[in-house]
Design a protein around this motif. Structure first.
Motif, PDB file in Angstrom:
ATOM      1  N   MET A  38       0.848  -1.196   0.000  1.00  0.00           N
ATOM      2  CA  MET A  38       0.000   0.000   0.000  1.00  0.00           C
ATOM      3  C   MET A  38       0.886   1.250   0.000  1.00  0.00           C
ATOM      4  N   ARG A  39       0.687   2.119  -1.022  1.00  0.00           N
ATOM      5  CA  ARG A  39       1.611   3.251  -1.112  1.00  0.00           C
ATOM      6  C   ARG A  39       1.263   4.333  -0.091  1.00  0.00           C
ATOM      7  N   GLU A  40       2.228   5.196   0.162  1.00  0.00           N
ATOM      8  CA  GLU A  40       2.044   6.265   1.147  1.00  0.00           C
ATOM      9  C   GLU A  40       0.832   7.125   0.779  1.00  0.00           C
ATOM     10  N   GLY A  41       0.041   7.472   1.777  1.00  0.00           N
ATOM     11  CA  GLY A  41      -1.107   8.335   1.537  1.00  0.00           C
ATOM     12  C   GLY A  41      -2.394   7.569   1.319  1.00  0.00           C
ATOM     13  N   ILE A  42      -2.277   6.273   1.014  1.00  0.00           N
ATOM     14  CA  ILE A  42      -3.493   5.487   0.781  1.00  0.00           C
ATOM     15  C   ILE A  42      -4.071   5.070   2.128  1.00  0.00           C
ATOM     16  N   VAL A  43      -5.360   5.236   2.264  1.00  0.00           N
ATOM     17  CA  VAL A  43      -6.036   5.002   3.540  1.00  0.00           C
ATOM     18  C   VAL A  43      -6.863   3.728   3.454  1.00  0.00           C
ATOM     19  N   ASP A  44      -6.849   2.935   4.522  1.00  0.00           N
ATOM     20  CA  ASP A  44      -7.706   1.751   4.555  1.00  0.00           C
ATOM     21  C   ASP A  44      -9.109   2.185   4.968  1.00  0.00           C
ATOM     22  N   LEU A  45     -10.057   2.086   4.030  1.00  0.00           N
ATOM     23  CA  LEU A  45     -11.392   2.643   4.233  1.00  0.00           C
ATOM     24  C   LEU A  45     -12.119   2.023   5.420  1.00  0.00           C
ATOM     25  N   LYS A  46     -12.142   0.698   5.476  1.00  0.00           N
ATOM     26  CA  LYS A  46     -12.895   0.027   6.546  1.00  0.00           C
ATOM     27  C   LYS A  46     -12.326   0.406   7.913  1.00  0.00           C
ATOM     28  N   ASN A  47     -11.013   0.383   8.003  1.00  0.00           N
ATOM     29  CA  ASN A  47     -10.335   0.738   9.254  1.00  0.00           C
ATOM     30  C   ASN A  47     -10.626   2.197   9.628  1.00  0.00           C
ATOM     31  N   LEU A  48     -10.643   3.053   8.620  1.00  0.00           N
ATOM     32  CA  LEU A  48     -10.909   4.474   8.848  1.00  0.00           C
ATOM     33  C   LEU A  48     -12.294   4.669   9.461  1.00  0.00           C
ATOM     34  N   ILE A  49     -13.293   4.018   8.869  1.00  0.00           N
ATOM     35  CA  ILE A  49     -14.669   4.171   9.368  1.00  0.00           C
ATOM     36  C   ILE A  49     -14.824   3.519  10.746  1.00  0.00           C
ATOM     37  N   ASP A  50     -14.182   2.365  10.934  1.00  0.00           N
ATOM     38  CA  ASP A  50     -14.259   1.675  12.229  1.00  0.00           C
ATOM     39  C   ASP A  50     -13.731   2.558  13.357  1.00  0.00           C
ATOM     40  N   ASN A  51     -12.718   3.367  13.047  1.00  0.00           N
ATOM     41  CA  ASN A  51     -12.053   4.142  14.100  1.00  0.00           C
ATOM     42  C   ASN A  51     -12.393   5.629  14.080  1.00  0.00           C
ATOM     43  N   ALA A  52     -13.318   6.010  13.216  1.00  0.00           N
ATOM     44  CA  ALA A  52     -13.657   7.435  13.112  1.00  0.00           C
ATOM     45  C   ALA A  52     -14.357   7.905  14.386  1.00  0.00           C
ATOM     46  N   GLN A  53     -13.786   8.901  15.016  1.00  0.00           N
ATOM     47  CA  GLN A  53     -14.374   9.447  16.251  1.00  0.00           C
ATOM     48  C   GLN A  53     -15.546  10.373  15.951  1.00  0.00           C
ATOM     49  N   LYS A  54     -15.536  10.950  14.736  1.00  0.00           N
ATOM     50  CA  LYS A  54     -16.542  11.972  14.418  1.00  0.00           C
ATOM     51  C   LYS A  54     -17.706  11.408  13.615  1.00  0.00           C
ATOM     52  N   LEU A  55     -17.815  10.094  13.558  1.00  0.00           N
ATOM     53  CA  LEU A  55     -18.926   9.512  12.802  1.00  0.00           C
ATOM     54  C   LEU A  55     -20.254   9.932  13.410  1.00  0.00           C
ATOM     55  N   PRO A  56     -21.187  10.354  12.573  1.00  0.00           N
ATOM     56  CA  PRO A  56     -22.478  10.797  13.125  1.00  0.00           C
ATOM     57  C   PRO A  56     -23.260   9.654  13.747  1.00  0.00           C
ATOM     58  N   ASN A  57     -23.957   9.958  14.824  1.00  0.00           N
ATOM     59  CA  ASN A  57     -24.863   8.975  15.426  1.00  0.00           C
ATOM     60  C   ASN A  57     -26.264   9.256  14.918  1.00  0.00           C
ATOM     61  N   ILE A  58     -26.883   8.266  14.304  1.00  0.00           N
ATOM     62  CA  ILE A  58     -28.259   8.474  13.861  1.00  0.00           C
ATOM     63  C   ILE A  58     -29.193   7.972  14.958  1.00  0.00           C
ATOM     64  N   PRO A  59     -30.360   8.624  15.117  1.00  0.00           N
ATOM     65  CA  PRO A  59     -31.281   8.218  16.181  1.00  0.00           C
ATOM     66  C   PRO A  59     -31.626   6.730  16.104  1.00  0.00           C
ATOM     67  N   LYS A  60     -31.841   6.133  17.270  1.00  0.00           N
ATOM     68  CA  LYS A  60     -32.114   4.689  17.348  1.00  0.00           C
ATOM     69  C   LYS A  60     -33.313   4.290  16.483  1.00  0.00           C
ATOM     70  N   VAL A  61     -34.362   5.110  16.481  1.00  0.00           N
ATOM     71  CA  VAL A  61     -35.557   4.759  15.699  1.00  0.00           C
ATOM     72  C   VAL A  61     -35.248   4.788  14.199  1.00  0.00           C
ATOM     73  N   VAL A  62     -34.324   5.670  13.790  1.00  0.00           N
ATOM     74  CA  VAL A  62     -33.920   5.707  12.383  1.00  0.00           C
ATOM     75  C   VAL A  62     -33.191   4.414  12.031  1.00  0.00           C
TER      76      VAL A  62
END
Length: 278
Positions: free
Chosen positions: A1-25
């Protein structure tokens, strides 16, 4: 994996700023394809969220849904509009409320475009005989990966934007710099939120629906809707018919004569959905 390339799944798994959608949604997302869904129980849960309820009722009473009947409660809305339409409204309300705008990102313009594409997807689905509410949902979150990338990789986005402003294709530059593009990011997020596979794959293959390993009808609908919205905004649709992606429409089994006869209807489809942004 070349420099600068991001692992998407890992990125989303560890994203602190991921939005929380309401439980009913989240429950409504999981209700796609569930024929035993308890409409009353869901209406009760929606009603318990005052902000969500206010948004849903405002949209349900907008001109988009027509009729002179006053929708006064979520139960009324389910009775008058049907459960699937109300689910669409709640998803739209929950999504728009869950995301905070990153610096320099025009969130109202983003959602306006999302709803324009969603409304056009729904309009097209009547010609292709696909489920109109699922089509709307696909259109509504077709570009969610773009917002996600701006939230979790703001610095990289600024660099990418400089090149895009010079005329480069956004998805190509994202793929080159990050290792993934906005449809792939959106599909990964939709998958994480447990949207059905048909919606996930629709988002994933929206740019090139005819090249997908397996043809996705919803990817094709997003592709057509995005084209129509872009053309209408660009020059009022002056070249819309001339450059129309006929091959995509034909693959969906759309009668092009009937579609083109009514194409001017697409100039004002967004209706009451902008109500959800307030």
């Amino acid at each position: 994996m070349r420099e600068g390339i991001v692992d998407l799944k890992n990125l989303i798994d560890n994203a602190q700023k991921l939005p929380n959608i309401p439980k009913v949604v989240q429950e409504l997302i999981e209700s796609f394809g569930d024929e035993n869904i308890n409409n009353e129980a869901i209406a009760k849960k929606i009603s318990a969220d005052q902000v969500l309820t206010a948004k849903v009722l405002r949209a349900a009473n907008s001109a988009h849904y027509g009729g002179n009947r006053k929708v006064g409660s979520v139960s009324d809305a389910v009775f008058i509009l049907g459960f699937n339409a109300v689910r669409t409204l709640v998803l739209a309300s929950g999504m728009t409320g869950a995301f905070k705008a990153p610096d320099g990102f025009d969130l109202p313009a983003f959602w306006h475009n999302s709803f324009a594409v969603a409304s056009t997807c729904k309009w097209l689905a009547k010609f292709s005989k696909d489920d109109v509410e699922t089509a709307f949902t696909c259109g509504m979150i077709h570009n969610i990966g773009e917002l996600l990338i701006h939230i979790i990789l703001p610095d990289e986005c600024k660099e990418i934007q400089k090149i895009v402003d010079r005329g480069a294709r956004n998805s190509d530059i994202e793929k080159n710099v990050l290792g993934f593009n906005f449809p792939e990011a959106g599909a990964e997020l939709a998958n994480r939120w447990k949207f059905p596979d048909a919606i996930v794959e629709g988002i994933r293959h929206q740019l090139n629906p005819l090249d997908a390993p397996e043809f996705s009808r919803f990817a094709a609908l997003i592709n057509l809707a995005d084209y129509i919205v872009h053309e209408n905004e660009k020059d009022g649709g002056a070249t819309l018919v001339e450059n129309f992606p006929n091959d995509v429409a034909i693959k969906l089994g759309i009668n092009l004569v009937k579609l083109i006869e009514r194409i001017d209807e697409t100039k004002d489809l967004i209706g009451g959905f902008d109500e959800l942004l307030h």
